[in-house]
Write a protein that holds these residues in place. Structure first.
Motif, PDB file in Angstrom:
ATOM      1  N   VAL A 154       0.863  -1.175   0.000  1.00 14.37           N
ATOM      2  CA  VAL A 154       0.000   0.000   0.000  1.00 14.37           C
ATOM      3  C   VAL A 154       0.900   1.226   0.000  1.00 14.37           C
ATOM      4  O   VAL A 154       1.811   1.333   0.831  1.00 14.37           O
ATOM      5  N   HIS A 155       0.645   2.144  -0.926  1.00 11.87           N
ATOM      6  CA  HIS A 155       1.426   3.378  -1.037  1.00 11.87           C
ATOM      7  C   HIS A 155       0.464   4.547  -0.880  1.00 11.87           C
ATOM      8  O   HIS A 155      -0.412   4.752  -1.715  1.00 11.87           O
ATOM      9  N   ASP A 156       0.596   5.275   0.217  1.00 14.40           N
ATOM     10  CA  ASP A 156      -0.251   6.435   0.486  1.00 14.40           C
ATOM     11  C   ASP A 156       0.656   7.600   0.867  1.00 14.40           C
ATOM     12  O   ASP A 156       1.239   7.622   1.955  1.00 14.40           O
ATOM     13  N   GLY A 157       0.785   8.560  -0.045  1.00 12.24           N
ATOM     14  CA  GLY A 157       1.687   9.684   0.198  1.00 12.24           C
ATOM     15  C   GLY A 157       3.112   9.187   0.310  1.00 12.24           C
ATOM     16  O   GLY A 157       3.593   8.467  -0.558  1.00 12.24           O
ATOM     17  N   GLN A 158       3.762   9.529   1.408  1.00 12.23           N
ATOM     18  CA  GLN A 158       5.152   9.111   1.583  1.00 12.23           C
ATOM     19  C   GLN A 158       5.279   7.715   2.181  1.00 12.23           C
ATOM     20  O   GLN A 158       6.375   7.154   2.212  1.00 12.23           O
ATOM     21  N   LEU A 159       4.173   7.143   2.662  1.00  9.91           N
ATOM     22  CA  LEU A 159       4.233   5.831   3.313  1.00  9.91           C
ATOM     23  C   LEU A 159       4.027   4.696   2.320  1.00  9.91           C
ATOM     24  O   LEU A 159       3.072   4.694   1.547  1.00  9.91           O
ATOM     25  N   ILE A 160       4.938   3.729   2.399  1.00  9.14           N
ATOM     26  CA  ILE A 160       4.848   2.488   1.622  1.00  9.14           C
ATOM     27  C   ILE A 160       4.882   1.362   2.646  1.00  9.14           C
ATOM     28  O   ILE A 160       5.837   1.256   3.420  1.00  9.14           O
ATOM     29  N   THR A 161       3.820   0.550   2.675  1.00  7.14           N
ATOM     30  CA  THR A 161       3.754  -0.521   3.666  1.00  7.14           C
ATOM     31  C   THR A 161       3.450  -1.856   2.989  1.00  7.14           C
ATOM     32  O   THR A 161       2.804  -1.910   1.952  1.00  7.14           O
ATOM     33  N   SER A 162       3.956  -2.931   3.614  1.00  5.58           N
ATOM     34  CA  SER A 162       3.709  -4.287   3.141  1.00  5.58           C
ATOM     35  C   SER A 162       3.515  -5.206   4.334  1.00  5.58           C
ATOM     36  O   SER A 162       3.807  -4.835   5.470  1.00  5.58           O
ATOM     37  N   ARG A 163       3.042  -6.442   4.045  1.00 11.83           N
ATOM     38  CA  ARG A 163       2.610  -7.358   5.094  1.00 11.83           C
ATOM     39  C   ARG A 163       3.667  -8.316   5.619  1.00 11.83           C
ATOM     40  O   ARG A 163       3.708  -8.610   6.805  1.00 11.83           O
ATOM     41  N   LYS A 164       4.495  -8.892   4.703  1.00  9.31           N
ATOM     42  CA  LYS A 164       5.295 -10.050   5.105  1.00  9.31           C
ATOM     43  C   LYS A 164       6.434 -10.279   4.110  1.00  9.31           C
ATOM     44  O   LYS A 164       6.479  -9.649   3.052  1.00  9.31           O
ATOM     45  N   PRO A 165       7.336 -11.215   4.424  1.00  7.78           N
ATOM     46  CA  PRO A 165       8.470 -11.470   3.536  1.00  7.78           C
ATOM     47  C   PRO A 165       8.086 -11.790   2.089  1.00  7.78           C
ATOM     48  O   PRO A 165       8.794 -11.368   1.172  1.00  7.78           O
ATOM     49  N   ASP A 166       6.968 -12.477   1.869  1.00  6.77           N
ATOM     50  CA  ASP A 166       6.558 -12.779   0.491  1.00  6.77           C
ATOM     51  C   ASP A 166       6.314 -11.515  -0.332  1.00  6.77           C
ATOM     52  O   ASP A 166       6.332 -11.552  -1.563  1.00  6.77           O
ATOM     53  N   ASP A 167       6.051 -10.395   0.342  1.00  5.09           N
ATOM     54  CA  ASP A 167       5.752  -9.128  -0.333  1.00  5.09           C
ATOM     55  C   ASP A 167       7.013  -8.316  -0.662  1.00  5.09           C
ATOM     56  O   ASP A 167       6.904  -7.251  -1.277  1.00  5.09           O
ATOM     57  N   ILE A 168       8.179  -8.767  -0.255  1.00  2.00           N
ATOM     58  CA  ILE A 168       9.400  -7.969  -0.391  1.00  2.00           C
ATOM     59  C   ILE A 168       9.660  -7.502  -1.822  1.00  2.00           C
ATOM     60  O   ILE A 168       9.991  -6.327  -2.025  1.00  2.00           O
ATOM     61  N   PRO A 169       9.517  -8.331  -2.858  1.00  4.86           N
ATOM     62  CA  PRO A 169       9.775  -7.805  -4.208  1.00  4.86           C
ATOM     63  C   PRO A 169       8.858  -6.628  -4.567  1.00  4.86           C
ATOM     64  O   PRO A 169       9.337  -5.593  -5.049  1.00  4.86           O
ATOM     65  N   ALA A 170       7.563  -6.746  -4.292  1.00  2.84           N
ATOM     66  CA  ALA A 170       6.625  -5.656  -4.595  1.00  2.84           C
ATOM     67  C   ALA A 170       6.909  -4.442  -3.715  1.00  2.84           C
ATOM     68  O   ALA A 170       6.851  -3.294  -4.181  1.00  2.84           O
ATOM     69  N   PHE A 171       7.200  -4.682  -2.448  1.00  2.00           N
ATOM     70  CA  PHE A 171       7.508  -3.628  -1.476  1.00  2.00           C
ATOM     71  C   PHE A 171       8.719  -2.822  -1.936  1.00  2.00           C
ATOM     72  O   PHE A 171       8.668  -1.586  -2.023  1.00  2.00           O
ATOM     73  N   THR A 172       9.798  -3.514  -2.260  1.00  2.00           N
ATOM     74  CA  THR A 172      11.018  -2.827  -2.665  1.00  2.00           C
ATOM     75  C   THR A 172      10.835  -2.140  -4.007  1.00  2.00           C
ATOM     76  O   THR A 172      11.313  -1.015  -4.205  1.00  2.00           O
ATOM     77  N   ASN A 173      10.133  -2.779  -4.928  1.00  2.00           N
ATOM     78  CA  ASN A 173       9.888  -2.160  -6.232  1.00  2.00           C
ATOM     79  C   ASN A 173       9.087  -0.869  -6.077  1.00  2.00           C
ATOM     80  O   ASN A 173       9.354   0.120  -6.768  1.00  2.00           O
ATOM     81  N   GLU A 174       8.119  -0.864  -5.178  1.00  2.00           N
ATOM     82  CA  GLU A 174       7.320   0.354  -4.948  1.00  2.00           C
ATOM     83  C   GLU A 174       8.204   1.487  -4.429  1.00  2.00           C
ATOM     84  O   GLU A 174       8.057   2.644  -4.840  1.00  2.00           O
ATOM     85  N   LEU A 175       9.152   1.162  -3.545  1.00  2.00           N
ATOM     86  CA  LEU A 175      10.091   2.176  -3.051  1.00  2.00           C
ATOM     87  C   LEU A 175      11.008   2.649  -4.175  1.00  2.00           C
ATOM     88  O   LEU A 175      11.249   3.851  -4.323  1.00  2.00           O
ATOM     89  N   ILE A 176      11.512   1.726  -4.978  1.00  2.00           N
ATOM     90  CA  ILE A 176      12.382   2.093  -6.108  1.00  2.00           C
ATOM     91  C   ILE A 176      11.620   3.013  -7.057  1.00  2.00           C
ATOM     92  O   ILE A 176      12.155   4.035  -7.517  1.00  2.00           O
ATOM     93  N   GLU A 177      10.382   2.671  -7.358  1.00  2.00           N
ATOM     94  CA  GLU A 177       9.557   3.508  -8.246  1.00  2.00           C
ATOM     95  C   GLU A 177       9.373   4.914  -7.657  1.00  2.00           C
ATOM     96  O   GLU A 177       9.453   5.921  -8.370  1.00  2.00           O
ATOM     97  N   ALA A 178       9.114   4.982  -6.355  1.00  2.00           N
ATOM     98  CA  ALA A 178       8.927   6.280  -5.701  1.00  2.00           C
ATOM     99  C   ALA A 178      10.202   7.128  -5.762  1.00  2.00           C
ATOM    100  O   ALA A 178      10.142   8.336  -6.004  1.00  2.00           O
ATOM    101  N   LEU A 179      11.345   6.475  -5.591  1.00  2.00           N
ATOM    102  CA  LEU A 179      12.618   7.201  -5.633  1.00  2.00           C
ATOM    103  C   LEU A 179      13.010   7.604  -7.043  1.00  2.00           C
ATOM    104  O   LEU A 179      13.675   8.624  -7.250  1.00  2.00           O
ATOM    105  N   ALA A 180      12.598   6.818  -8.025  1.00  2.00           N
ATOM    106  CA  ALA A 180      12.945   7.103  -9.431  1.00  2.00           C
ATOM    107  C   ALA A 180      12.026   8.159 -10.031  1.00  2.00           C
ATOM    108  O   ALA A 180      12.351   8.750 -11.061  1.00  2.00           O
ATOM    109  N   ALA A 181      10.879   8.407  -9.393  1.00  2.00           N
ATOM    110  CA  ALA A 181       9.895   9.352  -9.943  1.00  2.00           C
ATOM    111  C   ALA A 181      10.409  10.784  -9.888  1.00  2.00           C
ATOM    112  O   ALA A 181      11.159  11.155  -9.019  1.00  2.00           O
TER     113      ALA A 181
END
Length: 181
Positions: A154-181
């Motif tokens: 879940v990405h809301d404003g500056q916060l990016i949150t995820s549930r568990k280790p299985d979510d790490i690829p999506a979690f990290t990709n969301e942060l990378i996307e936010a930083l690359a924007a």
């Protein structure tokens, strides 16, 4: 995961003994593969901190910056790994909450996974925000004014949150996307 160039970007990971092993090591590796510099920040003056790996102690990692020397102004984003032990200890560290608040005030991305959002509650950053986490935090987050949902990321404003280790690829990709924007 989308290939993004994060050269010149500097990321802080705030953790202490008991962080969930995959939730620090995997995002750190993925961020570094994208070109970012990643510093592990920890309280307590220790040169290394030890992971919790599912059911027992795991690997250790070097601490790059002591918490009392950390400055949110020197970083582009903050990552808060989970595990139960790590955020529970960090919630009691005034300096850790102050650093998280400083990132909150800066508007820079803050990415928290699993039990990591516990520290966002103490930093006063979840009220009115859409978040996710490990399911046992749902009531705590809702009581703090967040809107919780059971989603991979879940990405809301500056916060990016995820549930568990299985979510790490999506979690990290969301942060990378936010930083690359």
């Amino acid at each position: 995961m989308a290939a993004k160039n994060l050269n010149g970007r500097k990321i802080a990971i705030l953790a202490t003994n008991g962080f969930e092993q995959s939730e620090l090591f995997d995002p750190k590796r993925l961020l570094e593969e994208a070109g970012a510099t990643v510093d592990v920040i920890s309280p307590g003056g220790e040169k290394q901190i030890k992971a919790w790996n599912k059911t027992d102690w795991g690997k250790s990692i070097d601490v790059d910056v002591q918490l009392d020397q950390a400055d949110a102004g020197g970083y582009d984003a903050l990552v808060l790994p989970g595990g139960v032990i790590n955020p529970d200890k960090l919630r009691l560290e005034k300096g850790a909450i102050a650093l998280i608040k400083a990132f909150g005030d800066s508007g820079k991305p803050i990415a928290a996974i699993c039990h990591g959002p516990w520290t966002l509650i103490d930093a006063g950053l979840v009220k009115g925000k859409q978040v996710t986490s490990w399911p046992s935090l749902q009531t705590d987050l809702e009581n703090a004014g967040a809107k919780w949902s059971d989603k991979q990321v879940v990405h809301d404003g500056q916060l990016i949150t995820s549930r568990k280790p299985d979510d790490i690829p999506a979690f990290t990709n969301e942060l990378i996307e936010a930083l690359a924007a």
